[in-house]
Design a protein around this motif. Structure first.
Motif, mmCIF file in Angstrom:
data_model
loop_
_atom_site.group_PDB
_atom_site.id
_atom_site.type_symbol
_atom_site.label_atom_id
_atom_site.label_comp_id
_atom_site.label_asym_id
_atom_site.label_seq_id
_atom_site.Cartn_x
_atom_site.Cartn_y
_atom_site.Cartn_z
ATOM 1 N N UNK A 183 0.846 -1.066 -0.046
ATOM 2 C CA UNK A 183 -0.034 0.151 0.165
ATOM 3 C C UNK A 183 1.141 1.272 -0.012
ATOM 4 N N UNK A 184 2.021 1.091 -0.636
ATOM 5 C CA UNK A 184 2.866 2.236 -0.407
ATOM 6 C C UNK A 184 2.389 3.436 -1.626
ATOM 7 N N UNK A 185 2.782 4.457 -1.295
ATOM 8 C CA UNK A 185 2.544 5.386 -2.498
ATOM 9 C C UNK A 185 0.948 6.029 -2.643
ATOM 10 N N UNK A 186 0.104 5.488 -1.778
ATOM 11 C CA UNK A 186 -1.236 5.673 -2.103
ATOM 12 C C UNK A 186 -1.481 7.030 -1.686
ATOM 13 N N UNK A 187 -0.921 7.580 -0.550
ATOM 14 C CA UNK A 187 -0.990 9.121 -0.273
ATOM 15 C C UNK A 187 -0.615 9.873 -1.323
ATOM 16 N N UNK A 188 0.424 9.532 -1.970
ATOM 17 C CA UNK A 188 1.225 10.580 -3.025
ATOM 18 C C UNK A 188 -0.194 11.046 -4.067
ATOM 19 N N UNK A 189 -0.994 10.005 -4.206
ATOM 20 C CA UNK A 189 -1.809 10.118 -5.421
ATOM 21 C C UNK A 189 -3.054 10.682 -5.264
ATOM 22 N N UNK A 190 -3.241 10.891 -3.809
ATOM 23 C CA UNK A 190 -4.623 11.540 -3.211
ATOM 24 C C UNK A 190 -4.838 12.964 -3.973
ATOM 25 N N UNK A 191 -3.783 13.393 -4.186
ATOM 26 C CA UNK A 191 -4.152 14.937 -4.642
ATOM 27 C C UNK A 191 -4.548 14.902 -6.011
ATOM 28 N N UNK A 192 -3.565 13.836 -6.823
ATOM 29 C CA UNK A 192 -4.090 13.863 -8.315
ATOM 30 C C UNK A 192 -5.465 13.341 -8.224
ATOM 31 N N UNK A 193 -5.824 12.532 -7.748
ATOM 32 C CA UNK A 193 -7.320 12.010 -7.755
ATOM 33 C C UNK A 193 -8.365 13.063 -7.622
ATOM 34 N N UNK A 194 -8.132 13.905 -6.477
ATOM 35 C CA UNK A 194 -8.973 14.879 -6.058
ATOM 36 C C UNK A 194 -9.095 16.028 -6.969
ATOM 37 N N UNK A 195 -7.734 16.130 -7.514
ATOM 38 C CA UNK A 195 -7.907 17.312 -8.649
ATOM 39 C C UNK A 195 -8.809 16.766 -9.831
ATOM 40 N N UNK A 196 -8.848 15.549 -10.219
ATOM 41 C CA UNK A 196 -9.394 14.839 -11.156
ATOM 42 C C UNK A 196 -10.950 15.187 -11.017
ATOM 43 N N UNK A 197 -11.329 14.641 -9.706
ATOM 44 C CA UNK A 197 -12.606 14.926 -8.997
ATOM 45 C C UNK A 197 -13.058 16.396 -9.383
ATOM 46 N N UNK A 198 -12.430 17.054 -8.845
ATOM 47 C CA UNK A 198 -12.559 18.671 -8.666
ATOM 48 C C UNK A 198 -12.849 19.046 -10.327
ATOM 49 N N UNK A 199 -12.114 18.534 -11.204
ATOM 50 C CA UNK A 199 -12.182 19.132 -12.496
ATOM 51 C C UNK A 199 -13.535 18.377 -13.188
ATOM 52 N N UNK A 200 -13.745 17.200 -12.911
ATOM 53 C CA UNK A 200 -15.079 16.806 -13.229
ATOM 54 C C UNK A 200 -16.438 17.500 -12.699
ATOM 55 N N UNK A 201 -16.294 17.779 -11.452
ATOM 56 C CA UNK A 201 -17.358 18.765 -10.765
ATOM 57 C C UNK A 201 -17.288 20.137 -11.756
ATOM 58 N N UNK A 202 -16.244 20.698 -11.777
ATOM 59 C CA UNK A 202 -16.357 21.966 -12.572
ATOM 60 C C UNK A 202 -16.594 22.037 -13.931
ATOM 61 N N UNK A 203 -16.186 20.910 -14.749
ATOM 62 C CA UNK A 203 -16.677 20.663 -16.000
ATOM 63 C C UNK A 203 -18.439 20.508 -15.897
ATOM 64 N N UNK A 204 -18.807 19.814 -15.138
ATOM 65 C CA UNK A 204 -20.429 19.481 -14.817
ATOM 66 C C UNK A 204 -20.846 20.822 -14.716
ATOM 67 N N UNK A 205 -20.460 21.562 -13.646
ATOM 68 C CA UNK A 205 -21.182 22.893 -13.231
ATOM 69 C C UNK A 205 -21.185 23.920 -14.564
ATOM 70 N N UNK A 206 -19.988 24.065 -15.123
ATOM 71 C CA UNK A 206 -19.883 25.179 -16.085
ATOM 72 C C UNK A 206 -20.642 24.660 -17.416
ATOM 73 N N UNK A 207 -20.339 23.267 -17.569
ATOM 74 C CA UNK A 207 -21.318 22.884 -18.765
ATOM 75 C C UNK A 207 -22.632 22.865 -18.776
ATOM 76 N N UNK A 208 -22.993 22.576 -17.545
ATOM 77 C CA UNK A 208 -24.572 22.537 -17.200
ATOM 78 C C UNK A 208 -25.115 23.933 -17.338
ATOM 79 N N UNK A 209 -24.557 24.982 -16.831
ATOM 80 C CA UNK A 209 -24.708 26.266 -16.765
ATOM 81 C C UNK A 209 -24.765 26.722 -18.177
ATOM 82 N N UNK A 210 -23.944 26.556 -19.105
ATOM 83 C CA UNK A 210 -23.744 26.941 -20.487
ATOM 84 C C UNK A 210 -24.896 26.400 -21.209
ATOM 85 N N UNK A 211 -25.087 24.907 -20.917
ATOM 86 C CA UNK A 211 -25.970 24.242 -21.749
ATOM 87 C C UNK A 211 -27.361 24.940 -21.483
#
Lengths: 214, 301
Positions: free
Chosen positions: A1-29
């Motif tokens: 289980x080594x290294x998992x913590x290093x990637x939490x940030x990357x995962x969270x950034x991806x999730x944030x981008x998904x949320x931002x994509x969804x919100x902005x696209x929905x508003x625009x749409x």
């Protein structure tokens, strides 16, 4: 289980981008969809034709094709923006056709008698629409709008195909480093499920608040 | 169609409409002119940049991609329909042990993006010793993700049948399985044919994700072609046009069948206020452009 913590940030950034994509696209749409719906129900024939053409054009060509067109082909004719906004615009324009169909079905679902009664009271087109038709139409389509928004959330994953690092792409990248596919992909699936639940929860809440006794 | 919103226009309204029509046409022409100009000043309108699309080798290549799209779509539709039908049977079953897993399957699959499933097939499955051929890395995820949609369509078809149908079958002494096979199933399937065709158009759109797995369907072929001849915008516009042609034809077909069924008046429309309304209403709003729904509502009103 080594290294998992290093990637939490990357995962969270991806999730944030998904949320931002969804919100902005929905508003625009939704903004585009309101305009297109207005075109489709207005008495000016070229505008109606444009509205119909828009919906047919965007619904019948896959989002992946739109994304590739916007991201890779439009720069050739001198139209180029940063990747993220381009993905938002492509997704918003594509999903606007679905929002527009939902809006229109809501308006068309209102009984003829409502508009006739409004006219009999002397209301004009704008007043009929604003005071009689739209309030009822919007109430009937809260759930369908929620479903289209969930569809939009699913579709934001396609942005990965053109290189936006959203949840799906982030999962993929973390997996390349960690090689723990099962927990990672299941985790991403759970994230999508949670976001979808939030959307349908909000839609359900609004629906219950606005429900019309008929 | 939406004229219900307006009174019969008087002279002033007619004049306003005429003026708006002229303005709309002028604005439209200006926009088209701007687009053409944008192409022209970037040198994308010259004959030699479009001429290749009049040549046979180019089209032979694109038709190959089209064939790949057709193959993937047909396989995915057949698989998704089979799984969807199973799940639908499970969901209407009287046995909890059939109902619960079917329901869980449909609910879970519905909220996973297709691309995530494709990545799973590409990067996760090989690690567990299942390295599928390219075609199946595309087809299987599509089939899984669409099977939920097909299940909901089939289920709404079953539920749209009046209770009397099953009761009559029971009164004739049919067992549940016989009633399903001879009475319910044939009628339910006919009702959902338009929705099935709309879903098929959705599957065709899904196959464009072949670009992710590098399976040679239409979009992937277009990408390869554009990389080779450097005619980016021309190639992708042609690709978009091809997708449009296929899916427009499918959606017109769905609408035509739908209209014919309604006209024949053999049965109540599926989306009419009935226990099935919510189910199919959801599917319709998510997939089909239901031009006919409002017209029907009006006729009923």
């Amino acid at each position: 289980m080594t290294g998992w913590t290093d990637f939490v940030g990357e995962f969270a950034e991806g999730a944030l981008n998904t949320v931002l994509l969804t919100v902005f696209s929905a508003l625009g749409a939704i903004v585009v969809a309101v305009v297109i719906t207005a075109f489709r129900i207005c008495p000016v024939r070229p505008l109606r034709a444009f509205g119909t053409g828009y919906v047919e054009l965007f619904q019948n060509i896959p989002l992946a094709v739109w994304l590739v067109l916007f991201v890779f082909a439009l720069p050739v004719v001198g139209i180029q923006f940063a990747l993220f906004p381009t993905a938002v615009v492509a997704t918003a324009l594509y999903m606007a056709s679905y929002y527009a169909e939902t809006l229109r079905s809501g308006i068309n679902g209102i009984g003829t008698g409502q508009a006739e009664a409004a006219r009999a009271l002397g209301l004009g087109f704008g007043q009929t629409l604003r005071c009689v038709i739209l309030p009822q139409a919007l109430r009937t389509i809260v759930q369908p709008l929620g479903n289209v928004t969930i569809q939009l959330l699913m579709n934001t994953a396609l942005a990965a195909a053109v290189g936006v690092i959203e949840l799906t792409e982030a999962t993929n990248r973390v997996n390349l480093a960690l090689a723990e596919p099962l927990p990672l992909y299941v985790g991403a699936g759970v994230c999508y499920a949670a976001l979808a639940l939030i959307i349908s929860g909000v839609a359900g809440l609004v629906d219950r608040k606005l429900v019309l006794p008929r | 169609m939406t004229s219900v919103l307006f009174d019969v226009p008087g002279p002033r309204a007619r004049r306003r409409t005429r003026i708006a029509t002229v303005v709309a046409i002028v604005v439209g022409l200006v926009l088209v002119a701007l687009a053409v100009r944008q192409f022209a000043i970037n040198g994308e309108l010259t004959a030699e940049r479009w001429a290749p699309y009049g040549s046979w080798p180019m089209w032979r290549y694109l038709l190959g991609g089209l064939g790949g799209t057709a193959l993937a779509a047909v396989l995915a539709v057949v698989l998704a329909m089979a799984v969807g039908l199973l799940a639908a049977f499970g969901r209407i079953s009287r046995l909890f042990v059939c109902r619960a897993p079917s329901r869980a399957y449909v609910e879970v699959v519905r909220i996973i993006p297709l691309l995530l499933l494709i990545y799973f097939a590409m990067f996760a499955l090989p690690r567990y010793g299942l390295d599928l051929p390219l075609l199946w890395k595309l087809v299987l995820p599509i089939a899984v993700s669409r099977s939920a949609q097909f299940a909901e369509i089939f289920r709404s078809g079953f539920r749209s049948l009046e209770a009397g149908q099953g009761e009559a079958a029971a009164a004739l002494g049919m067992r549940p399985a016989q009633s399903m096979r001879y009475v319910i199933f044939p009628q339910a399937i006919r009702r959902v044919v338009p929705a099935l065709i709309s879903q098929t158009a959705g599957v065709v759109k899904d196959t464009s994700l072949g670009i992710v797995v590098s399976y040679a369907e239409l979009l992937q072929s277009g990408k390869v072609l554009a990389g080779y001849n450097r005619l980016l915008i021309q190639t992708y516009l042609v690709i978009a046009l091809l997708y449009f042609a296929i899916n427009y034809a499918l959606s017109r077909l769905a609408r035509a069948i739908d209209a014919r069924q309604r006209q024949a008046g053999r049965f109540e429309p599926v989306s009419s206020p009935s226990p099935a309304r919510r189910g199919l209403g959801r599917i319709r709003s998510a997939t089909a452009t239901s031009d006919d729904a409002p017209r029907r509502d009006r006729a009923r009103a």
